[in-house]
Design a protein around this motif. Structure first.
Motif, PDB file in Angstrom:
ATOM      1  N   LEU A  82       0.828  -1.207   0.000  1.00  0.00           N
ATOM      2  CA  LEU A  82       0.000   0.000   0.000  1.00  0.00           C
ATOM      3  C   LEU A  82       0.862   1.255   0.000  1.00  0.00           C
ATOM      4  CD1 LEU A  82      -2.645  -1.140   2.639  1.00  0.00           C
ATOM      5  CD2 LEU A  82      -3.122  -0.698   0.223  1.00  0.00           C
ATOM      6  N   GLU A  83       1.864   1.270   0.858  1.00  0.00           N
ATOM      7  CA  GLU A  83       2.731   2.450   0.969  1.00  0.00           C
ATOM      8  C   GLU A  83       3.535   2.655  -0.302  1.00  0.00           C
ATOM      9  OE1 GLU A  83       4.950   1.633   4.504  1.00  0.00           O
ATOM     10  OE2 GLU A  83       3.195   1.894   5.825  1.00  0.00           O
ATOM     11  N   HIS A  84       4.007   1.573  -0.901  1.00  0.00           N
ATOM     12  CA  HIS A  84       4.766   1.673  -2.156  1.00  0.00           C
ATOM     13  C   HIS A  84       3.921   2.306  -3.254  1.00  0.00           C
ATOM     14  CE1 HIS A  84       7.535   0.631  -5.387  1.00  0.00           C
ATOM     15  NE2 HIS A  84       6.523   0.069  -6.027  1.00  0.00           N
ATOM     16  N   ASN A  85       2.625   2.020  -3.229  1.00  0.00           N
ATOM     17  CA  ASN A  85       1.725   2.564  -4.253  1.00  0.00           C
ATOM     18  C   ASN A  85       1.042   3.852  -3.807  1.00  0.00           C
ATOM     19  OD1 ASN A  85       1.654   0.585  -6.607  1.00  0.00           O
ATOM     20  ND2 ASN A  85       1.465  -0.785  -4.855  1.00  0.00           N
ATOM     21  N   GLN A  86       1.572   4.446  -2.718  1.00  0.00           N
ATOM     22  CA  GLN A  86       1.125   5.753  -2.228  1.00  0.00           C
ATOM     23  C   GLN A  86      -0.362   5.776  -1.898  1.00  0.00           C
ATOM     24  OE1 GLN A  86       2.498   8.642  -5.099  1.00  0.00           O
ATOM     25  NE2 GLN A  86       4.641   8.318  -4.572  1.00  0.00           N
ATOM     26  N   ILE A  87      -0.855   4.666  -1.361  1.00  0.00           N
ATOM     27  CA  ILE A  87      -2.237   4.591  -0.902  1.00  0.00           C
ATOM     28  C   ILE A  87      -2.229   4.846   0.595  1.00  0.00           C
ATOM     29  CG2 ILE A  87      -4.284   3.135  -0.680  1.00  0.00           C
ATOM     30  CD1 ILE A  87      -3.184   1.604  -3.171  1.00  0.00           C
ATOM     31  N   ARG A  88      -2.711   5.998   0.995  1.00  0.00           N
ATOM     32  CA  ARG A  88      -2.647   6.419   2.394  1.00  0.00           C
ATOM     33  C   ARG A  88      -4.045   6.436   3.019  1.00  0.00           C
ATOM     34  NH1 ARG A  88       0.741   9.600  -0.715  1.00  0.00           N
ATOM     35  NH2 ARG A  88       2.970   9.348  -0.226  1.00  0.00           N
ATOM     36  N   GLY A  89      -4.086   6.270   4.328  1.00  0.00           N
ATOM     37  CA  GLY A  89      -5.366   6.256   5.025  1.00  0.00           C
ATOM     38  C   GLY A  89      -5.979   4.880   5.099  1.00  0.00           C
ATOM     39  N   LEU A  90      -5.223   3.859   4.699  1.00  0.00           N
ATOM     40  CA  LEU A  90      -5.682   2.480   4.727  1.00  0.00           C
ATOM     41  C   LEU A  90      -4.554   1.654   5.330  1.00  0.00           C
ATOM     42  CD1 LEU A  90      -7.392   0.708   1.698  1.00  0.00           C
ATOM     43  CD2 LEU A  90      -5.741  -0.481   3.132  1.00  0.00           C
ATOM     44  N   ARG A  91      -4.854   0.842   6.369  1.00  0.00           N
ATOM     45  CA  ARG A  91      -3.793   0.105   7.034  1.00  0.00           C
ATOM     46  C   ARG A  91      -4.199  -1.337   7.306  1.00  0.00           C
ATOM     47  NH1 ARG A  91      -2.801   2.703  12.898  1.00  0.00           N
ATOM     48  NH2 ARG A  91      -2.041   0.583  13.325  1.00  0.00           N
ATOM     49  N   VAL A  92      -3.228  -2.227   7.157  1.00  0.00           N
ATOM     50  CA  VAL A  92      -3.412  -3.653   7.414  1.00  0.00           C
ATOM     51  C   VAL A  92      -2.437  -4.045   8.512  1.00  0.00           C
ATOM     52  CG1 VAL A  92      -3.260  -5.974   6.455  1.00  0.00           C
ATOM     53  CG2 VAL A  92      -4.149  -4.101   5.044  1.00  0.00           C
ATOM     54  N   ASP A  93      -2.966  -4.477   9.648  1.00  0.00           N
ATOM     55  CA  ASP A  93      -2.138  -4.785  10.815  1.00  0.00           C
ATOM     56  C   ASP A  93      -2.149  -6.251  11.212  1.00  0.00           C
ATOM     57  OD1 ASP A  93      -1.423  -1.907  11.949  1.00  0.00           O
ATOM     58  OD2 ASP A  93      -3.524  -1.867  11.357  1.00  0.00           O
ATOM     59  N   ARG A  94      -3.230  -6.983  10.902  1.00  0.00           N
ATOM     60  CA  ARG A  94      -3.386  -8.351  11.372  1.00  0.00           C
ATOM     61  C   ARG A  94      -3.925  -9.234  10.254  1.00  0.00           C
ATOM     62  NH1 ARG A  94      -7.359  -6.516  16.133  1.00  0.00           N
ATOM     63  NH2 ARG A  94      -7.931  -5.136  14.408  1.00  0.00           N
ATOM     64  N   ASN A  95      -3.703 -10.532  10.387  1.00  0.00           N
ATOM     65  CA  ASN A  95      -4.418 -11.438   9.495  1.00  0.00           C
ATOM     66  C   ASN A  95      -5.840 -11.603  10.025  1.00  0.00           C
ATOM     67  OD1 ASN A  95      -4.305 -13.300  11.606  1.00  0.00           O
ATOM     68  ND2 ASN A  95      -2.791 -14.616  10.614  1.00  0.00           N
ATOM     69  N   ILE A  96      -6.669 -12.310   9.280  1.00  0.00           N
ATOM     70  CA  ILE A  96      -8.080 -12.406   9.650  1.00  0.00           C
ATOM     71  C   ILE A  96      -8.267 -13.188  10.950  1.00  0.00           C
ATOM     72  CG2 ILE A  96     -10.354 -13.217   8.927  1.00  0.00           C
ATOM     73  CD1 ILE A  96      -9.395 -10.845   7.330  1.00  0.00           C
ATOM     74  N   ALA A  97      -7.506 -14.263  11.113  1.00  0.00           N
ATOM     75  CA  ALA A  97      -7.641 -15.061  12.341  1.00  0.00           C
ATOM     76  C   ALA A  97      -7.338 -14.225  13.575  1.00  0.00           C
ATOM     77  CB  ALA A  97      -6.717 -16.272  12.281  1.00  0.00           C
ATOM     78  N   ARG A  98      -6.292 -13.406  13.507  1.00  0.00           N
ATOM     79  CA  ARG A  98      -5.926 -12.564  14.650  1.00  0.00           C
ATOM     80  C   ARG A  98      -6.981 -11.491  14.882  1.00  0.00           C
ATOM     81  NH1 ARG A  98      -3.555 -13.796  18.691  1.00  0.00           N
ATOM     82  NH2 ARG A  98      -5.446 -12.925  19.592  1.00  0.00           N
ATOM     83  N   LEU A  99      -7.467 -10.899  13.806  1.00  0.00           N
ATOM     84  CA  LEU A  99      -8.489  -9.854  13.925  1.00  0.00           C
ATOM     85  C   LEU A  99      -9.735 -10.394  14.615  1.00  0.00           C
ATOM     86  CD1 LEU A  99      -9.496  -7.328  11.154  1.00  0.00           C
ATOM     87  CD2 LEU A  99     -11.243  -8.550  12.423  1.00  0.00           C
TER      88      LEU A  99
END
Length: 234
Positions: A82-99
């Protein structure tokens, strides 16, 4: 998508993405395919990457999603994409099981996006800056076959071409994707509904309102153009 015109309500507020983050996972994997590091035929836990992507996007399979995330290098790898493609305001922190295992908090900034950021990602994917036409067409095809949330964006738009991905948590519903207008032009939309009552119906009504608004503008412009030609002929 052609003009970049944006309409939003609470567009800069962060909401949980839930399963709508799977669009980013699919796109990140396809980006690796384009780089020659992976293929859709790669075997992951005994299944092809193609089968996992389609299970993730069409049936919203959480195990398929987590297998793809792990293969890519974990949630951090998706965030770096996401950051490489300059997409800001969107974040991925966990996989689905952890979430799903963590205590639920619909205001948690982890694994969240603003509606504007989600639309930005969809627009970046549509413009072809990230994926080649072939991989973009494949991603849109699996989104068009989404089998979940038929009472959301699709709820009041029978017969309208739609490519989308839904997300669901307790007391939360979302749906993001593309709507095609009668003249072939397309809209990128992101609906995040937290709290309230009958969230799917709210999303369906909002999608219908947006479609009617833009389709009505198209008809208005077409009528104006035809009148201008008629007056010119007279």
């Amino acid at each position: 998508l052609a003009t970049g015109e944006t309409i939003s309500i609470n567009g800069d507020k962060a909401y949980p993405m839930a399963s709508t983050m799977k669009v980013a996972v699919a796109a990140a994997y396809l980006d690796q395919v384009e780089a020659g590091r992976r293929t859709l035929n790669d075997r992951i836990a005994g299944q092809s990457a193609r089968a996992l992507i389609e299970a993730m996007m069409i049936r919203s399979s959480n195990p398929a999603t987590d297998l793809l995330i792990a293969n890519l290098g974990g949630p951090r790898a998706i965030q770096e994409w996401l950051e490489h493609n300059q997409i800001r305001g969107l974040r991925v922190d966990r996989n689905i099981a952890r979430l799903l295992a963590d205590k639920r908090d619909l205001w948690d900034l982890r694994d969240s996006s603003t509606p504007v950021a989600m639309v930005q990602m969809l627009r970046s994917l549509d413009k072809g800056n990230i994926l080649t036409p072939a991989n973009r067409a494949y991603l849109l095809d699996v989104m068009a076959r989404c089998a979940t949330g038929k009472n959301r964006i699709r709820g009041m738009l029978s017969g309208v071409p739609i490519a989308h991905k839904t997300g669901t948590l307790n007391n939360y519903s979302s749906d993001v994707g593309f709507i095609t207008l009668p003249d072939g032009r397309r809209l990128a939309v992101a609906f995040f509904a937290r709290g309230g009552t009958d969230r799917p119906l709210t999303i369906a009504k909002a999608a219908r309102t947006i479609y009617d608004g833009f389709a009505g503008w198209v008809r208005s412009v077409a009528f104006s153009d035809s009148m201008s030609r008629a007056l010119g002929a007279n």
